[in-house]
Design a protein around this motif. Structure first.
Motif, PDB file in Angstrom:
ATOM      1  N   GLN A 126       0.852  -1.186   0.000  1.00  0.00           N
ATOM      2  CA  GLN A 126       0.000   0.000   0.000  1.00  0.00           C
ATOM      3  C   GLN A 126       0.889   1.238   0.000  1.00  0.00           C
ATOM      4  N   ALA A 127       0.365   2.353  -0.496  1.00  0.00           N
ATOM      5  CA  ALA A 127       1.034   3.644  -0.335  1.00  0.00           C
ATOM      6  C   ALA A 127       0.545   4.206   0.997  1.00  0.00           C
ATOM      7  N   TRP A 128       1.314   3.978   2.022  1.00  0.00           N
ATOM      8  CA  TRP A 128       0.874   4.277   3.391  1.00  0.00           C
ATOM      9  C   TRP A 128       0.720   5.776   3.617  1.00  0.00           C
ATOM     10  N   ASN A 129      -0.350   6.140   4.319  1.00  0.00           N
ATOM     11  CA  ASN A 129      -0.653   7.513   4.736  1.00  0.00           C
ATOM     12  C   ASN A 129      -0.910   8.481   3.590  1.00  0.00           C
ATOM     13  N   LEU A 130      -1.201   7.980   2.418  1.00  0.00           N
ATOM     14  CA  LEU A 130      -1.486   8.857   1.280  1.00  0.00           C
ATOM     15  C   LEU A 130      -2.953   8.711   0.885  1.00  0.00           C
ATOM     16  N   PRO A 131      -3.720   9.801   0.949  1.00  0.00           N
ATOM     17  CA  PRO A 131      -5.141   9.713   0.602  1.00  0.00           C
ATOM     18  C   PRO A 131      -5.361   9.714  -0.905  1.00  0.00           C
ATOM     19  N   THR A 132      -6.458   9.129  -1.320  1.00  0.00           N
ATOM     20  CA  THR A 132      -6.843   9.167  -2.726  1.00  0.00           C
ATOM     21  C   THR A 132      -7.439  10.522  -3.083  1.00  0.00           C
ATOM     22  N   LEU A 133      -8.122  11.135  -2.123  1.00  0.00           N
ATOM     23  CA  LEU A 133      -8.821  12.392  -2.375  1.00  0.00           C
ATOM     24  C   LEU A 133      -8.553  13.375  -1.246  1.00  0.00           C
ATOM     25  N   SER A 134      -8.286  14.623  -1.607  1.00  0.00           N
ATOM     26  CA  SER A 134      -8.179  15.698  -0.623  1.00  0.00           C
ATOM     27  C   SER A 134      -8.744  16.963  -1.262  1.00  0.00           C
ATOM     28  N   ALA A 135      -9.244  17.853  -0.403  1.00  0.00           N
ATOM     29  CA  ALA A 135      -9.848  19.081  -0.914  1.00  0.00           C
ATOM     30  C   ALA A 135      -9.725  20.194   0.127  1.00  0.00           C
ATOM     31  N   THR A 136      -9.713  21.421  -0.361  1.00  0.00           N
ATOM     32  CA  THR A 136      -9.691  22.599   0.496  1.00  0.00           C
ATOM     33  C   THR A 136     -10.635  23.634  -0.097  1.00  0.00           C
ATOM     34  N   TYR A 195     -10.638  18.718   3.692  1.00  0.00           N
ATOM     35  CA  TYR A 195     -11.106  17.329   3.639  1.00  0.00           C
ATOM     36  C   TYR A 195      -9.919  16.459   3.246  1.00  0.00           C
ATOM     37  N   ARG A 196      -9.764  15.368   3.957  1.00  0.00           N
ATOM     38  CA  ARG A 196      -8.738  14.388   3.592  1.00  0.00           C
ATOM     39  C   ARG A 196      -9.389  13.019   3.605  1.00  0.00           C
ATOM     40  N   GLY A 197      -9.239  12.310   2.522  1.00  0.00           N
ATOM     41  CA  GLY A 197      -9.845  10.997   2.390  1.00  0.00           C
ATOM     42  C   GLY A 197      -9.183   9.958   3.279  1.00  0.00           C
ATOM     43  N   GLU A 198      -9.771   8.803   3.286  1.00  0.00           N
ATOM     44  CA  GLU A 198      -9.281   7.695   4.104  1.00  0.00           C
ATOM     45  C   GLU A 198      -7.855   7.320   3.715  1.00  0.00           C
ATOM     46  N   THR A 199      -7.049   6.999   4.721  1.00  0.00           N
ATOM     47  CA  THR A 199      -5.690   6.516   4.497  1.00  0.00           C
ATOM     48  C   THR A 199      -5.498   5.216   5.266  1.00  0.00           C
ATOM     49  N   LYS A 200      -4.429   4.516   4.941  1.00  0.00           N
ATOM     50  CA  LYS A 200      -4.103   3.283   5.653  1.00  0.00           C
ATOM     51  C   LYS A 200      -2.700   3.402   6.225  1.00  0.00           C
ATOM     52  N   ASP A 201      -2.541   2.866   7.428  1.00  0.00           N
ATOM     53  CA  ASP A 201      -1.256   2.841   8.117  1.00  0.00           C
ATOM     54  C   ASP A 201      -0.861   1.411   8.386  1.00  0.00           C
ATOM     55  N   VAL A 210      -4.137  -0.451   9.699  1.00  0.00           N
ATOM     56  CA  VAL A 210      -5.103   0.404  10.377  1.00  0.00           C
ATOM     57  C   VAL A 210      -5.669   1.381   9.360  1.00  0.00           C
ATOM     58  N   LYS A 211      -6.992   1.524   9.335  1.00  0.00           N
ATOM     59  CA  LYS A 211      -7.622   2.507   8.451  1.00  0.00           C
ATOM     60  C   LYS A 211      -7.864   3.795   9.228  1.00  0.00           C
ATOM     61  N   ALA A 267      -1.980   6.765  12.453  1.00  0.00           N
ATOM     62  CA  ALA A 267      -2.419   5.801  13.466  1.00  0.00           C
ATOM     63  C   ALA A 267      -1.900   6.217  14.843  1.00  0.00           C
ATOM     64  N   ASN A 268      -2.811   6.236  15.815  1.00  0.00           N
ATOM     65  CA  ASN A 268      -2.500   6.564  17.214  1.00  0.00           C
ATOM     66  C   ASN A 268      -2.046   8.003  17.446  1.00  0.00           C
ATOM     67  N   TYR A 269      -2.258   8.905  16.503  1.00  0.00           N
ATOM     68  CA  TYR A 269      -1.924  10.312  16.669  1.00  0.00           C
ATOM     69  C   TYR A 269      -3.175  11.146  16.440  1.00  0.00           C
ATOM     70  N   GLN A 270      -3.967  11.289  17.487  1.00  0.00           N
ATOM     71  CA  GLN A 270      -5.223  12.044  17.390  1.00  0.00           C
ATOM     72  C   GLN A 270      -4.933  13.538  17.488  1.00  0.00           C
ATOM     73  N   VAL A 271      -5.647  14.328  16.704  1.00  0.00           N
ATOM     74  CA  VAL A 271      -5.497  15.780  16.755  1.00  0.00           C
ATOM     75  C   VAL A 271      -6.230  16.331  17.964  1.00  0.00           C
TER      76      VAL A 271
END
Length: 148
Positions: free
Chosen positions: A44-54, A72-78, A91-92, A129-133
């Motif tokens: 997988q391309a880890w931590n890279l979203p398919t879709l983002s917008a501002t 907006y940042r789309g779903e990523t996988k770690d 982790v999604k 993953a495990n880094y909540q804002v």
């Protein structure tokens, strides 16, 4: 802690942007990014979203200013691995919206009062993953420009 994984990734992307100056005082802009990743060895391309917008809107007249930005940042996988868990697990990280607001009053060329609200929606999202804002954050203040 973080670990670095290397791979040759091919990226196919699309980008769209619009800017509207509705008047001398108000403008609106928006960008959308789409990406498709192809990896050579990694799963997988880890931590890279398919879709983002501002999306942003700004208003300013002689004395007042205000703005809003919606991210907006789309779903990523770690790839997550603790000492107890071998092999690592995937982790999604859910997609998220982050709304930031700002505004203020300009008293003179030197004195301005301002307020900022970050993560105004109070969403508890994980960019990694495990880094909540932090949820809702409020900052206010006064700036003064000295003539030195």
């Amino acid at each position: 802690s973080f670990n670095v994984l290397y791979d040759a990734i091919k990226t196919l992307g699309g980008f769209a942007e619009i800017t509207i100056d509705a008047s001398k005082e108000f403008n609106f802009s928006g960008t959308i990014n789409y990406f498709n990743y192809t990896t050579n060895t990694l799963q997988q391309a880890w931590n890279l979203p398919t879709l983002s917008a501002t999306f942003s809107a700004d208003y300013q007249n002689k004395n007042w200013f205000a703005g809003a930005k919606l991210y907006y940042r789309g779903e990523t996988k770690d790839l997550y691995q603790s000492i107890e868990e071998i092999p690592p697990i995937i982790v999604k990280n859910k997609s998220y919206l982050d709304l930031n607001l700002n505004g203020g009053y300009i008293f003179s060329d030197r004195l301005t009062a301002f307020a900022k609200v970050n993560n105004a929606l109070g969403e508890k999202y994980f960019p990694f993953a495990n880094y909540q804002v932090q949820t809702l954050q409020i900052l206010g203040g006064i700036t003064y420009k000295f003539d030195l």
